[in-house]
Write a protein that holds these residues in place. Structure first.
Motif, PDB file in Angstrom:
ATOM      1  N   CYS A  85       0.860  -1.198  -0.087  1.00  0.00           N
ATOM      2  CA  CYS A  85      -0.058  -0.016   0.060  1.00  0.00           C
ATOM      3  C   CYS A  85       0.862   1.203  -0.147  1.00  0.00           C
ATOM      4  N   SER A  86       0.514   2.144  -0.928  1.00  0.00           N
ATOM      5  CA  SER A  86       1.459   3.454  -0.961  1.00  0.00           C
ATOM      6  C   SER A  86       1.367   4.161   0.311  1.00  0.00           C
ATOM      7  N   LEU A  87       0.386   4.204   1.145  1.00  0.00           N
ATOM      8  CA  LEU A  87       0.069   4.950   2.476  1.00  0.00           C
ATOM      9  C   LEU A  87       1.187   4.080   3.492  1.00  0.00           C
ATOM     10  N   GLU A  88       1.024   2.763   3.282  1.00  0.00           N
ATOM     11  CA  GLU A  88       1.997   2.185   4.108  1.00  0.00           C
ATOM     12  C   GLU A  88       3.360   2.654   3.910  1.00  0.00           C
ATOM     13  N   ASP A  89       3.776   2.382   2.484  1.00  0.00           N
ATOM     14  CA  ASP A  89       5.117   2.565   2.244  1.00  0.00           C
ATOM     15  C   ASP A  89       5.460   4.044   2.551  1.00  0.00           C
ATOM     16  N   SER A  90       4.661   5.005   2.771  1.00  0.00           N
ATOM     17  CA  SER A  90       4.749   6.435   2.776  1.00  0.00           C
ATOM     18  C   SER A  90       5.401   6.647   4.454  1.00  0.00           C
ATOM     19  N   CYS A  91       5.084   5.854   5.280  1.00  0.00           N
ATOM     20  CA  CYS A  91       5.246   5.813   6.588  1.00  0.00           C
ATOM     21  C   CYS A  91       6.077   4.785   7.239  1.00  0.00           C
ATOM     22  N   PRO A  92       7.387   4.728   6.958  1.00  0.00           N
ATOM     23  CA  PRO A  92       8.185   3.790   7.687  1.00  0.00           C
ATOM     24  C   PRO A  92       8.413   3.822   9.310  1.00  0.00           C
ATOM     25  N   ALA A  98      10.606   8.638  15.154  1.00  0.00           N
ATOM     26  CA  ALA A  98      11.148   9.780  15.086  1.00  0.00           C
ATOM     27  C   ALA A  98      10.418  11.045  15.248  1.00  0.00           C
ATOM     28  N   PHE A  99       9.502  11.107  14.502  1.00  0.00           N
ATOM     29  CA  PHE A  99       8.209  11.954  14.293  1.00  0.00           C
ATOM     30  C   PHE A  99       7.410  12.221  15.686  1.00  0.00           C
ATOM     31  N   ARG A 100       7.010  11.162  16.060  1.00  0.00           N
ATOM     32  CA  ARG A 100       6.564  11.132  17.498  1.00  0.00           C
ATOM     33  C   ARG A 100       7.436  11.713  18.594  1.00  0.00           C
ATOM     34  N   ASP A 101       8.644  11.266  18.509  1.00  0.00           N
ATOM     35  CA  ASP A 101       9.461  11.603  19.725  1.00  0.00           C
ATOM     36  C   ASP A 101       9.793  13.282  19.607  1.00  0.00           C
ATOM     37  N   ALA A 102       9.590  13.575  18.425  1.00  0.00           N
ATOM     38  CA  ALA A 102      10.054  15.179  18.159  1.00  0.00           C
ATOM     39  C   ALA A 102       8.700  16.015  18.633  1.00  0.00           C
ATOM     40  N   HIS A 103       7.580  15.271  18.834  1.00  0.00           N
ATOM     41  CA  HIS A 103       6.406  16.083  19.252  1.00  0.00           C
ATOM     42  C   HIS A 103       5.501  15.342  20.375  1.00  0.00           C
ATOM     43  N   PRO A 104       6.304  15.355  21.516  1.00  0.00           N
ATOM     44  CA  PRO A 104       5.785  14.529  22.575  1.00  0.00           C
ATOM     45  C   PRO A 104       4.477  15.120  23.386  1.00  0.00           C
ATOM     46  N   ILE A 144      -2.536  16.827  18.090  1.00  0.00           N
ATOM     47  CA  ILE A 144      -2.929  15.505  17.269  1.00  0.00           C
ATOM     48  C   ILE A 144      -1.768  15.480  16.200  1.00  0.00           C
ATOM     49  N   ILE A 145      -1.145  14.462  16.129  1.00  0.00           N
ATOM     50  CA  ILE A 145      -0.757  14.016  14.958  1.00  0.00           C
ATOM     51  C   ILE A 145      -1.804  13.202  14.222  1.00  0.00           C
ATOM     52  N   PHE A 146      -1.635  13.293  12.921  1.00  0.00           N
ATOM     53  CA  PHE A 146      -2.696  12.439  12.080  1.00  0.00           C
ATOM     54  C   PHE A 146      -1.790  11.860  10.823  1.00  0.00           C
ATOM     55  N   GLY A 147      -1.963  10.549  10.786  1.00  0.00           N
ATOM     56  CA  GLY A 147      -1.098   9.924   9.608  1.00  0.00           C
ATOM     57  C   GLY A 147      -1.443   8.754   9.125  1.00  0.00           C
ATOM     58  N   PRO A 148      -1.112   7.954   8.098  1.00  0.00           N
ATOM     59  CA  PRO A 148      -0.405   8.608   7.267  1.00  0.00           C
ATOM     60  C   PRO A 148      -1.058   9.328   6.027  1.00  0.00           C
ATOM     61  N   ASP A 149      -2.210   9.497   5.879  1.00  0.00           N
ATOM     62  CA  ASP A 149      -2.908   9.991   4.722  1.00  0.00           C
ATOM     63  C   ASP A 149      -3.252  11.604   5.088  1.00  0.00           C
ATOM     64  N   ARG A 150      -2.258  12.481   4.168  1.00  0.00           N
ATOM     65  CA  ARG A 150      -2.527  13.997   4.662  1.00  0.00           C
ATOM     66  C   ARG A 150      -4.037  14.240   3.968  1.00  0.00           C
ATOM     67  N   HIS A 151      -4.371  13.572   3.022  1.00  0.00           N
ATOM     68  CA  HIS A 151      -5.775  14.052   2.440  1.00  0.00           C
ATOM     69  C   HIS A 151      -6.858  13.771   3.319  1.00  0.00           C
TER      70      HIS A 151
END
Length: 326
Positions: A85-92, A98-104, A144-151
């Motif tokens: 899935c391209s969404l899965e692939d976009s979010c290693p 690291a993204f979560r850790d940067a926004h605790p 809130i962090i929302f991922g991986p689909d920005r749309h």
């Protein structure tokens, strides 16, 4: 060989005590063979409630992983393990961590279209049908962090007025829909409503009369008074629409310049009847995960079901009220 192949699949299904699941984006011949056809999470829940020992999931890898997480005692097979899935692939997972850790100070609402590892790093998993219901239960001041689909995340942010930090992933199928081709179709079929999946970009959503998950789009298409509906999601879903309402006309919105097949999911297309036969015969390829990973990934899934379990399979994220339809 076609009839023989179908007979062999049915024989193996009985011999293996298997249940066959097919997502709406699978080819019609696979949908017609399946025991259940539907959205990914709804399929996994239905399979969990059967006494089948084997789940043959005709979909993509993250869907089969979810089935395994909800039914760890069952053998889960996927006809082609390259069906990603391209969404899965976009979010290693390492980048998401690291993204979560940067926004605790943020919690992570993560769309179900992601790997088990990313699910395990999330606070709450959402589907397109449950996301708004869950969002409404989260305090307004909670970041809130929302991922991986920005749309999908952007659609929810505009609809709810919430400011969310969006992971930059997209679905390559829904991203490919052409606004120009959609406007041509609207001109050719005046008055025909547009039903769109929220994974579509804003320039498609802005023309939609109904926005919802696959099951929601199916319901809308079956109940609308319009004789013709323009459909902005993967076109294999039209098979179910035509079965439900053979009196109506359903037209898939093209991608690109209207001459490509880019509105079809290349990952879903990897599954075939021949591969399903081999998977049932060999019980391979199968989904394997550690108990630790499955337990960690199940927690945010359970939170979703606790907060919005009744919405699973209903699929309605509503009409885009923020759009000026004049």
């Amino acid at each position: 060989m076609g009839a023989e192949l179908l007979e062999e699949i049915q024989r193996l299904k009985k011999e293996r005590n298997a249940v066959i699941l097919a997502h709406y984006y699978q080819k019609p011949e696979i949908q017609d063979l399946a025991d259940f056809v539907g959205d990914s999470l709804d399929l996994s829940r239905k399979a969990a409630n059967t006494d089948a020992e084997v789940i043959a999931f005709c979909g993509v890898r993250f869907m089969a992983e979810t089935a395994k997480i909800l039914s760890p005692e069952k053998t889960v097979i996927l006809p082609d393990m390259d069906a990603g899935c391209s969404l899965e692939d976009s979010c290693p997972p390492d980048q998401f961590k690291a993204f979560r850790d940067a926004h605790p100070d943020h919690i992570a609402l993560t769309y179900i279209n992601c790997s088990a590892e990313v699910k395990a790093l999330s606070d709450i998993i959402v589907t397109s049908s449950s996301a708004q219901v869950i969002l409404d239960q989260i305090p307004k001041d909670q970041k809130i962090i929302f991922g991986p689909d920005r749309h999908l995340g952007g659609y929810l942010a505009r609809k709810s007025g919430r400011d969310m930090l969006l992971w930059p992933g997209i679905c390559i199928v829904h991203q490919a829909f052409s606004e120009t081709e959609l406007l041509k179709l609207k001109a050719e079929h005046p008055g025909a409503p547009v039903a769109a999946h929220p994974e579509c970009p804003p320039h498609i959503i802005d023309h939609a009369d109904h926005v919802g998950s696959t099951s929601s789009i199916l319901k809308f298409c079956a109940t609308t008074d319009s004789e013709t509906v323009l459909v902005a999601t993967e076109p294999h879903i039209i098979h179910q629409m035509e079965k439900a309402r053979p009196d109506k006309t359903f037209i898939g919105v093209p991608g690109g310049d209207g001459n490509c097949n880019c509105n079809m999911c290349p990952y879903m297309a990897l599954n075939t009847l021949e591969k399903l036969y081999v998977a049932l015969r060999d019980l391979e390829p199968r989904i394997e995960m550690s108990d630790k990973l499955m337990n960690a990934a199940r927690k945010p899934l359970d939170r979703m079901l606790d907060m919005a379990g009744r919405t699973v399979g209903q699929g309605d994220v509503g009409t885009p009220k923020f759009v000026n339809k004049d």
